[in-house]
Enzyme design. Structure first.
Site, short mmCIF file in Angstrom:
data_model
loop_
_atom_site.label_atom_id
_atom_site.label_comp_id
_atom_site.label_asym_id
_atom_site.label_seq_id
_atom_site.Cartn_x
_atom_site.Cartn_y
_atom_site.Cartn_z
N HIS A 36 0.86 -1.19 0.00
CA HIS A 36 0.00 0.00 0.00
C HIS A 36 0.90 1.25 0.00
CE1 HIS A 36 -2.87 3.02 1.23
NE2 HIS A 36 -3.84 2.16 0.90
N GLU A 46 -4.21 2.15 -7.27
CA GLU A 46 -4.55 3.27 -6.39
C GLU A 46 -3.63 4.44 -6.66
OE1 GLU A 46 -6.68 1.96 -2.58
OE2 GLU A 46 -4.56 1.80 -2.19
P1 PGA Z 1 -9.63 5.98 0.56
O1 PGA Z 1 -8.48 4.91 0.80
O2 PGA Z 1 -10.85 5.23 0.04
O3 PGA Z 1 -9.87 6.60 1.91
O4 PGA Z 1 -9.13 6.95 -0.43
C1 PGA Z 1 -8.23 3.87 -0.12
C2 PGA Z 1 -7.02 3.08 0.28
O5 PGA Z 1 -6.05 3.69 0.73
O6 PGA Z 1 -6.98 1.87 0.17
#
Ligand code: PGA
Length: 263
Positions: free
Chosen positions: A98, A175
């Site tokens: 992540h 992401e």
């Molecule tokens: P968020 O986080 O939906 O608060 O943007 C997503 C993540 O970091 O997995």
């Protein structure tokens, strides 16, 4: 195919009591909609949540996961938790790489170790990739090249026996870092292009046959109940990784409902 929602609670909530209440609310919505949901709580809540999840066994299709995993099963590694420890509490998934962990110093080499050992240990891996705002300012092609280089490094030298496991056990979460927790999300059509690009790249990087492989790609970054369908409406986007919205029971319930009711 059913779309997957992964709840990444991060360092929340503050107490176990709140964590169990949030889990119960999530489960009620999941069972009602027969949804496909994975809840990733902080390590310290896994044991109790694992027990809770067992009670629902058979009634739902959802799972629990960890937000990280170490690459050794045991030894002098202060603060670390290995795949076997996680599995005994019922975790089936682990988020790896992540951006919030990368920001704390996790390198692609570390992510690579984690991916391999988690897969060998029988966990499903949600590997997170995504570019910074600086890269994205140069356009979607620059973002694709950045993601490709992450995938190459994070999935480097996967031994052949694990490569077979990969097909069933690897998921990628795209992401974009600038979209996480900011309320600014990626234009869904761009995420779709990125998901197609990731799927194609994986075939090349992992030497997989085209017909055998359609690895799931999730989108993550400020998704909520109002925009989640803009992403999962696309065949190529297999679900969403959800942070902030997964901590609000009614918001996440709405999300589960809209995704499950999608025709
Ligand atoms: P968020 O986080 O939906 O608060 O943007 C997503 C993540 O970091 O997995």
């Amino acid at each position: 195919m059913k779309k997957l929602l992964v709840a990444n609670w991060k360092e929340n909530p503050e107490t176990e009591r709140e964590a169990l209440a949030l889990f119960d609310a999530t489960m009620r919505a999941t069972i009602m909609k027969k949804a496909d949901v994975v809840v990733c709580p902080p390590f310290v809540y896994l044991e109790e949540i694992g027990k809770r999840a067992k009670r629902f066994r058979g009634k739902y299709v959802s799972s629990i996961g960890a937000q990280d995993v170490f690459w050794e099963e045991g030894g002098p590694y202060t603060g670390e938790v290995g795949p076997r420890m996680l599995k005994q509490f019922g975790a089936r998934y682990a988020i790896v790489g992540h951006s919030e962990r990368r920001w704390l110093g996790e390198t692609d080499a570390m992510v690579n170790h984690k991916v391999k050992r988690a897969l060998m240990g029988g966990l499903k891996v949600i590997l997170c990739v995504g570019e910074s705002a600086l890269v994205r300012r140069r356009g979607l092609s620059a973002a694709k090249q950045f993601v490709l280089s992450q995938l190459k490094k994070d999935l480097k030298d996967i031994p052949i026996p694990i490569r077979r496991k990969l097909i069933a056990n690897l998921l990628i979460a795209y992401e974009p870092i600038w979209a996480i927790g900011t309320g600014r999300n990626d234009p869904p059509e761009d995420s779709r292009k990125m998901a197609i690009f990731i799927k194609r790249s994986l075939i090349r990087i992992l030497h997989l046959s085209k017909s055998a492989c359609n690895l799931p790609v999730l989108y993550g970054g400020s998704v909520n109940s109002r925009d989640v369908l803009d992403y999962v409406q696309y065949e190529e986007i297999d679900g969403a990784l959800v942070g902030g919205a997964s901590l609000k029971p009614s918001e996440f319930k709405n999300m589960i409902t809209v995704v499950s009711d999608q025709k």
